[in-house]
Design a protein around this motif. Structure first.
Motif, PDB file in Angstrom:
ATOM      1  N   LYS A 106      50.805  39.878  64.711  1.00 24.58           N
ATOM      2  CA  LYS A 106      49.493  40.539  64.610  1.00 24.58           C
ATOM      3  C   LYS A 106      49.590  41.983  65.090  1.00 24.58           C
ATOM      4  O   LYS A 106      49.025  42.897  64.458  1.00 24.58           O
ATOM      5  N   GLU A 107      50.296  42.213  66.185  1.00 22.55           N
ATOM      6  CA  GLU A 107      50.466  43.581  66.691  1.00 22.55           C
ATOM      7  C   GLU A 107      51.102  44.478  65.627  1.00 22.55           C
ATOM      8  O   GLU A 107      50.669  45.612  65.410  1.00 22.55           O
ATOM      9  N   LYS A 108      52.136  43.969  64.973  1.00 24.00           N
ATOM     10  CA  LYS A 108      52.841  44.766  63.960  1.00 24.00           C
ATOM     11  C   LYS A 108      51.998  44.928  62.691  1.00 24.00           C
ATOM     12  O   LYS A 108      52.030  45.986  62.051  1.00 24.00           O
ATOM     13  N   ALA A 109      51.229  43.896  62.344  1.00 29.74           N
ATOM     14  CA  ALA A 109      50.351  43.993  61.169  1.00 29.74           C
ATOM     15  C   ALA A 109      49.282  45.057  61.394  1.00 29.74           C
ATOM     16  O   ALA A 109      48.927  45.811  60.477  1.00 29.74           O
ATOM     17  N   ASP A 110      48.769  45.135  62.614  1.00 25.06           N
ATOM     18  CA  ASP A 110      47.771  46.158  62.948  1.00 25.06           C
ATOM     19  C   ASP A 110      48.372  47.556  62.819  1.00 25.06           C
ATOM     20  O   ASP A 110      47.711  48.491  62.348  1.00 25.06           O
ATOM     21  N   ILE A 111      49.622  47.700  63.223  1.00 23.11           N
ATOM     22  CA  ILE A 111      50.311  48.997  63.083  1.00 23.11           C
ATOM     23  C   ILE A 111      50.438  49.357  61.607  1.00 23.11           C
ATOM     24  O   ILE A 111      50.225  50.509  61.209  1.00 23.11           O
ATOM     25  N   MET A 112      50.766  48.367  60.783  1.00 21.87           N
ATOM     26  CA  MET A 112      50.887  48.607  59.341  1.00 21.87           C
ATOM     27  C   MET A 112      49.594  49.167  58.774  1.00 21.87           C
ATOM     28  O   MET A 112      49.596  50.137  58.008  1.00 21.87           O
ATOM     29  N   VAL A 113      48.483  48.540  59.141  1.00 24.07           N
ATOM     30  CA  VAL A 113      47.176  48.976  58.633  1.00 24.07           C
ATOM     31  C   VAL A 113      46.870  50.390  59.110  1.00 24.07           C
ATOM     32  O   VAL A 113      46.373  51.229  58.332  1.00 24.07           O
ATOM     33  N   GLU A 114      47.177  50.680  60.377  1.00 22.12           N
ATOM     34  CA  GLU A 114      46.961  52.029  60.926  1.00 22.12           C
ATOM     35  C   GLU A 114      47.772  53.071  60.156  1.00 22.12           C
ATOM     36  O   GLU A 114      47.344  54.217  60.000  1.00 22.12           O
ATOM     37  N   GLU A 115      48.938  52.671  59.660  1.00 21.24           N
ATOM     38  CA  GLU A 115      49.809  53.593  58.933  1.00 21.24           C
ATOM     39  C   GLU A 115      49.490  53.654  57.444  1.00 21.24           C
ATOM     40  O   GLU A 115      50.182  54.323  56.681  1.00 21.24           O
ATOM     41  N   GLY A 116      48.440  52.932  57.029  1.00 23.32           N
ATOM     42  CA  GLY A 116      47.999  53.017  55.639  1.00 23.32           C
ATOM     43  C   GLY A 116      48.542  51.943  54.720  1.00 23.32           C
ATOM     44  O   GLY A 116      48.314  51.972  53.513  1.00 23.32           O
ATOM     45  N   PHE A 117      49.264  50.976  55.286  1.00 25.16           N
ATOM     46  CA  PHE A 117      49.761  49.853  54.483  1.00 25.16           C
ATOM     47  C   PHE A 117      48.675  48.789  54.354  1.00 25.16           C
ATOM     48  O   PHE A 117      47.782  48.697  55.183  1.00 25.16           O
ATOM     49  N   GLU A 118      48.784  47.968  53.307  1.00 28.27           N
ATOM     50  CA  GLU A 118      47.874  46.834  53.171  1.00 28.27           C
ATOM     51  C   GLU A 118      48.229  45.789  54.222  1.00 28.27           C
ATOM     52  O   GLU A 118      49.383  45.658  54.629  1.00 28.27           O
ATOM     53  N   HIS A 119      47.215  45.042  54.668  1.00 33.46           N
ATOM     54  CA  HIS A 119      47.465  43.999  55.658  1.00 33.46           C
ATOM     55  C   HIS A 119      48.322  42.898  55.030  1.00 33.46           C
ATOM     56  O   HIS A 119      48.102  42.521  53.878  1.00 33.46           O
ATOM     57  N   PRO A 120      49.309  42.371  55.745  1.00 36.34           N
ATOM     58  CA  PRO A 120      50.114  41.275  55.200  1.00 36.34           C
ATOM     59  C   PRO A 120      49.256  40.077  54.817  1.00 36.34           C
ATOM     60  O   PRO A 120      48.250  39.785  55.459  1.00 36.34           O
ATOM     61  N   THR A 121      49.660  39.369  53.780  1.00 29.93           N
ATOM     62  CA  THR A 121      48.964  38.166  53.337  1.00 29.93           C
ATOM     63  C   THR A 121      49.361  36.987  54.226  1.00 29.93           C
ATOM     64  O   THR A 121      50.295  37.070  55.027  1.00 29.93           O
ATOM     65  N   THR A 122      48.657  35.885  54.034  1.00 28.34           N
ATOM     66  CA  THR A 122      48.986  34.669  54.792  1.00 28.34           C
ATOM     67  C   THR A 122      50.445  34.277  54.594  1.00 28.34           C
ATOM     68  O   THR A 122      51.159  33.989  55.557  1.00 28.34           O
ATOM     69  N   PHE A 123      50.904  34.253  53.343  1.00 32.58           N
ATOM     70  CA  PHE A 123      52.281  33.806  53.100  1.00 32.58           C
ATOM     71  C   PHE A 123      53.299  34.774  53.699  1.00 32.58           C
ATOM     72  O   PHE A 123      54.347  34.344  54.209  1.00 32.58           O
ATOM     73  N   GLU A 124      53.001  36.064  53.657  1.00 24.31           N
ATOM     74  CA  GLU A 124      53.911  37.035  54.282  1.00 24.31           C
ATOM     75  C   GLU A 124      53.988  36.813  55.791  1.00 24.31           C
ATOM     76  O   GLU A 124      55.068  36.890  56.394  1.00 24.31           O
ATOM     77  N   ILE A 125      52.865  36.508  56.400  1.00 22.79           N
ATOM     78  CA  ILE A 125      52.836  36.244  57.850  1.00 22.79           C
ATOM     79  C   ILE A 125      53.637  34.976  58.166  1.00 22.79           C
ATOM     80  O   ILE A 125      54.445  34.954  59.090  1.00 22.79           O
ATOM     81  N   VAL A 126      53.414  33.922  57.374  1.00 22.06           N
ATOM     82  CA  VAL A 126      54.125  32.662  57.611  1.00 22.06           C
ATOM     83  C   VAL A 126      55.631  32.846  57.427  1.00 22.06           C
ATOM     84  O   VAL A 126      56.439  32.323  58.209  1.00 22.06           O
ATOM     85  N   THR A 127      56.014  33.594  56.399  1.00 18.78           N
ATOM     86  CA  THR A 127      57.433  33.860  56.172  1.00 18.78           C
ATOM     87  C   THR A 127      58.045  34.584  57.362  1.00 18.78           C
ATOM     88  O   THR A 127      59.140  34.238  57.822  1.00 18.78           O
ATOM     89  N   ALA A 128      57.325  35.569  57.878  1.00 23.95           N
ATOM     90  CA  ALA A 128      57.812  36.322  59.040  1.00 23.95           C
ATOM     91  C   ALA A 128      57.930  35.419  60.271  1.00 23.95           C
ATOM     92  O   ALA A 128      58.897  35.537  61.046  1.00 23.95           O
TER      93      ALA A 128
END
Length: 430
Positions: free
Chosen positions: A103-125
């Protein structure tokens, strides 16, 4: 992050739908330190049989004394089932801790202009993080959807890419012809790697061979003609198989259905190739132990015996055809069918195969937005069978089948993995 918080966070991200492509998962994993690197993978793609083939491989490797990570989807009853080591689900506390970090890294992604990871991307990670943290010897990695643009395809050099049977499924995403679907499935083939394929229809096989050639990968076609079936029953099966210099007699499996012989053989062939190349050290006895001990919840699983209560996750035409064949292995007086299907499936042909063989049919609905309405499914079924009951609530549907059945009858629930996951939980409590 607490376990329940983690599940809520993961499930909440279903609002982002599915996203084919590797940019998002690649960025997330980079922020996490690329945990997917440095692990030994066997990557499993295809339409049907991925879960069973993955389970056979994981059990054989575990019998060989290895620590084996297994990543599959979807789960049957509990989320943690998707990520296992040696048959043990990821513990709640570890899932919570890893999800909090993601979640911490996903929030950074959004701050940097990336789309939020999907459920499957999170589960894979989560899977990659857990397997790296636990330093497993091998990871058996099942593709989620397709292959070429699936999140699991972020791995760079698997020991082997294994392709199970290819059939029409997710045609809105993967294409409406078998060669288009095969092209997506073959996307898991990596340069200078090993490819082991189930025998396919010619148009699909040609694509897999072409991609293998382009990637300079060693292509192996699983020699199903080398199988000699000894026995198939409601208890499992036994068969002989020879490959190159290996000649194995009276191999036994516990999973039901003729097709499980072929799934087991695909996994066995893959392991024999890896052994031949010095990538796995395993004995014939360990292989046999792994095969006989392989179980896979929700795949032709007998939950009760009087009456017989069978659940199966078949959710496309090829799977339903195998289910129909497997039902014939059992002795029963009357067949009571419980059915729920998703609306993006080929329900008309699935129903055409199953409905005529049932004495009575209880129609229910999968607890998902993509469910096929019971009334619409009933309309399809009524073309072949008029003995219909509608119970939209799954628990009531299970209870209705039990009410209809005598002790010498057989109840079968199928049509969706999501459906039988709920049915499995319900029947254990009744």
């Amino acid at each position: 992050m607490k376990y329940q918080e983690a599940l809520e966070y993961i499930n909440d991200k279903n609002k982002y739908g599915s996203r084919l492509g590797l940019d998002s998962i690649g960025k997330l994993l980079w922020l996490l330190g690329n945990p997917q690197e440095g692990l030994k993978y066997i990557h499993i793609g295809g339409t049907n049989g991925k879960g069973s083939t993955s389970s056979y491989l994981a059990h054989m490797l575990e019998s060989g004394g290895y620590r084996v990570g297994l990543f599959t989807s979807p789960y049957i009853e509990r989320f943690n089932e998707r990520i296992q080591i040696n048959g043990q689900d990821i513990p709640d506390d570890i899932l919570g801790k890893i999800t909090g970090l993601i979640k911490e890294k996903a929030d950074i992604m959004v701050e940097e202009g990336f789309e939020h990871p999907t459920t499957f991307e999170i589960v894979t990670a989560i899977g990659f993080m857990y397997f790296k943290q636990e330093q497993v010897d091998y990871v058996v990695l099942e593709v989620g959807l397709g292959g070429r643009y699936d999140s699991t395809n972020i791995i760079s050099s698997p020991l082997a890419s294994v392709i199970t049977t290819i059939d029409y499924d997710h045609i809105d995403v993967l294409g409406d012809t078998l060669d288009k679907i095969a092209y997506q499935k073959a996307g898991i083939i990596k340069e200078n790697s090993i490819v082991v394929s189930y025998p396919q229809v010619e148009e699909a096989l040609q694509v897999i061979k072409e991609v293998s050639n382009e990637m300079k990968a060693e292509f192996y076609l699983c020699p199903m003609e080398n199988i000699k079936v000894r026995d198939i029953s409601g208890m499992g099966a036994s068969f002989d198989f020879h490959y190159e210099n290996t000649n194995m007699k009276d191999i036994k499996i516990s999973m039901l259905g003729e097709y499980q012989i072929y799934n087991a053989t695909l996994a066995l062939t893959t392991l024999l190739i890896l052994k031949e190349k010095g990538l796995v050290d395993i004995s014939e006895e360990q292989i046999r132990d792994g095969l006989i001990n392989t179980k896979w919840a929700g795949r032709l699983e007998v939950m009760r015996k009087s009456p017989i209560f069978l659940i199966d996750g078949a959710h496309n035409v090829q799977g339903i055809a195998q289910l129909k064949k497997a039902i014939s292995l059992f002795k029963y007086k009357r067949l009571i069918l419980g059915l729920g299907i998703l609306k993006d499936k080929d329900s008309s042909h699935m129903v055409e195969l199953l409905a005529p063989m049932a004495d009575e049919i209880v129609i229910t609905e999968v607890n998902m937005p993509r469910k096929l309405d019971a009334e619409e499914l009933a309309e399809e079924i009524s073309k072949y069978n008029k003995n219909i009951f509608i119970e939209k609530d799954i628990k009531k549907a299970v209870e209705k089948t039990l009410e209809l059945a005598e002790k010498d009858d057989m109840i079968v629930f199928g049509g969706s993995l999501y459906l039988i996951g709920e049915v499995r939980g319900i029947i254990k409590l009744l």
